[in-house]
Design an enzyme around this catalytic site. Structure first.
Site, PDB file in Angstrom:
ATOM      1  N   CYS A  18      -9.949   2.503  -2.989  1.00  0.00           N
ATOM      2  CA  CYS A  18      -9.187   3.253  -1.984  1.00  0.00           C
ATOM      3  C   CYS A  18      -9.920   4.574  -1.720  1.00  0.00           C
ATOM      4  CB  CYS A  18      -7.739   3.458  -2.416  1.00  0.00           C
ATOM      5  SG  CYS A  18      -7.523   4.439  -3.906  1.00  0.00           S
ATOM      6  N   ASN A  21      -8.792   7.144  -5.253  1.00  0.00           N
ATOM      7  CA  ASN A  21      -8.783   6.470  -6.578  1.00  0.00           C
ATOM      8  C   ASN A  21      -7.782   7.129  -7.525  1.00  0.00           C
ATOM      9  OD1 ASN A  21     -10.986   5.840  -9.405  1.00  0.00           O
ATOM     10  ND2 ASN A  21      -9.601   4.407  -8.457  1.00  0.00           N
ATOM     11  N   CYS A  23      -4.151   6.783  -6.333  1.00  0.00           N
ATOM     12  CA  CYS A  23      -2.870   6.142  -5.979  1.00  0.00           C
ATOM     13  C   CYS A  23      -3.012   4.621  -5.875  1.00  0.00           C
ATOM     14  CB  CYS A  23      -2.319   6.705  -4.673  1.00  0.00           C
ATOM     15  SG  CYS A  23      -1.854   8.452  -4.767  1.00  0.00           S
ATOM     16  N   ARG A  24      -3.527   4.136  -4.751  1.00  0.00           N
ATOM     17  CA  ARG A  24      -3.474   2.697  -4.494  1.00  0.00           C
ATOM     18  C   ARG A  24      -4.369   1.856  -5.396  1.00  0.00           C
ATOM     19  NH1 ARG A  24      -4.896   3.386   1.691  1.00  0.00           N
ATOM     20  NH2 ARG A  24      -6.027   5.109   0.678  1.00  0.00           N
ATOM     21  N   SER A  25      -5.659   2.232  -5.503  1.00  0.00           N
ATOM     22  CA  SER A  25      -6.549   1.329  -6.260  1.00  0.00           C
ATOM     23  C   SER A  25      -6.287   1.329  -7.769  1.00  0.00           C
ATOM     24  CB  SER A  25      -8.025   1.582  -5.935  1.00  0.00           C
ATOM     25  OG  SER A  25      -8.435   2.878  -6.290  1.00  0.00           O
ATOM     26  N   ASP A 136      -1.671   4.536   2.743  1.00  0.00           N
ATOM     27  CA  ASP A 136      -1.908   5.646   1.820  1.00  0.00           C
ATOM     28  C   ASP A 136      -0.581   6.366   1.541  1.00  0.00           C
ATOM     29  OD1 ASP A 136      -2.672   7.948   0.552  1.00  0.00           O
ATOM     30  OD2 ASP A 136      -4.245   8.474   1.989  1.00  0.00           O
TER      31      ASP A 136
HETATM   32  P1  4NP Z   1      -5.407   6.911  -2.635  1.00  0.00           P
HETATM   33  O1  4NP Z   1      -4.545   8.146  -2.069  1.00  0.00           O
HETATM   34  O2  4NP Z   1      -6.591   6.738  -1.697  1.00  0.00           O
HETATM   35  O3  4NP Z   1      -4.466   5.763  -2.577  1.00  0.00           O
HETATM   36  O4  4NP Z   1      -5.839   7.296  -4.041  1.00  0.00           O
HETATM   37  C1  4NP Z   1      -5.105   9.397  -1.826  1.00  0.00           C
HETATM   38  C2  4NP Z   1      -5.226  10.303  -2.856  1.00  0.00           C
HETATM   39  C3  4NP Z   1      -5.767  11.550  -2.621  1.00  0.00           C
HETATM   40  C4  4NP Z   1      -6.176  11.886  -1.349  1.00  0.00           C
HETATM   41  C5  4NP Z   1      -6.061  10.978  -0.314  1.00  0.00           C
HETATM   42  C6  4NP Z   1      -5.528   9.725  -0.561  1.00  0.00           C
HETATM   43  N1  4NP Z   1      -6.687  13.189  -1.101  1.00  0.00           N
HETATM   44  O5  4NP Z   1      -6.958  13.499   0.071  1.00  0.00           O
HETATM   45  O6  4NP Z   1      -6.873  13.974  -2.035  1.00  0.00           O
END
Ligand code: 4NP
Length: 163
Positions: A18, A21, A23-25, A136
């Site tokens: 994702c 790294n 939340c989702r992945s 997201d």
């Molecule tokens: P992820 O979510 O891609 O599912 O881990 C996010 C976590 C952090 C950020 C964006 C998306 N960020 O912009 O810090």
């Protein structure tokens, strides 16, 4: 990637990807690890996750995602890392959560064979859930995190059944 050719492979090496790294992945990693453990099949599966971004390298997953996952009996202990070109060698399937992640992976892939390893997560999610990407949740509320876990549960169960 011809998924059929991976059926029964030992080991089978899966990398979820994702943006952050956190939340989702890492949640996908945790969900699939629990599913294959329930089936007594953990030894065959090498499951990891990574991000296209580098903001959170070295961190545990987002606390909100850890809490929502824990309620489902899933402990998330992944340490955030960025995806590398070597990952295309080290994994059989590289699974992006959304089209941005997919485009970034496509730009990084070192060969046509590597490109074939990229399969979007939504391809595994039940069609009845009507999502063609994993949204997201970072700027969302609790419902956003629960939705992600529901989509990942569906996708990971189908993935485990296929392989
Ligand atoms: P992820 O979510 O891609 O599912 O881990 C996010 C976590 C952090 C950020 C964006 C998306 N960020 O912009 O810090």
């Amino acid at each position: 990637m011809d998924l059929a050719s991976l059926k029964g492979a030992d080991p089978v090496r899966i990398l979820f990807v994702c943006l952050g790294n956190i939340c989702r992945s890492p949640a996908a990693e945790g969900v699939l690890k629990v599913i294959v453990a329930e089936r007594g099949d953990s030894a065959r599966w090498h499951i990891d996750s990574a991000g296209t971004g580098r903001w959170h390298i070295g961190q545990l997953p987002d606390k909100r995602m850890r809490i929502h996952a824990r309620r489902r009996g899933i402990e998330l202990d992944h340490i955030c890392r960025q995806v590398t070109v070597d990952d295309f060698e080290d994994f059989d399937l590289i699974i992006p959560m959304d089209s941005d992640n997919e485009q970034n992976l496509r730009a990084l892939a070192p060969s046509p064979e590597a490109l074939k390893k990229i399969v979007p997560m939504a391809k595994f999610v039940d069609k009845a859930m009507r999502y063609d990407y994993i949204p997201d949740p970072y700027y969302e509320s609790a419902e956003g995190f629960e939705l992600v876990l529901d989509l990942l549960d569906s996708g990971c169960r189908n993935l485990a059944n296929m392989l």
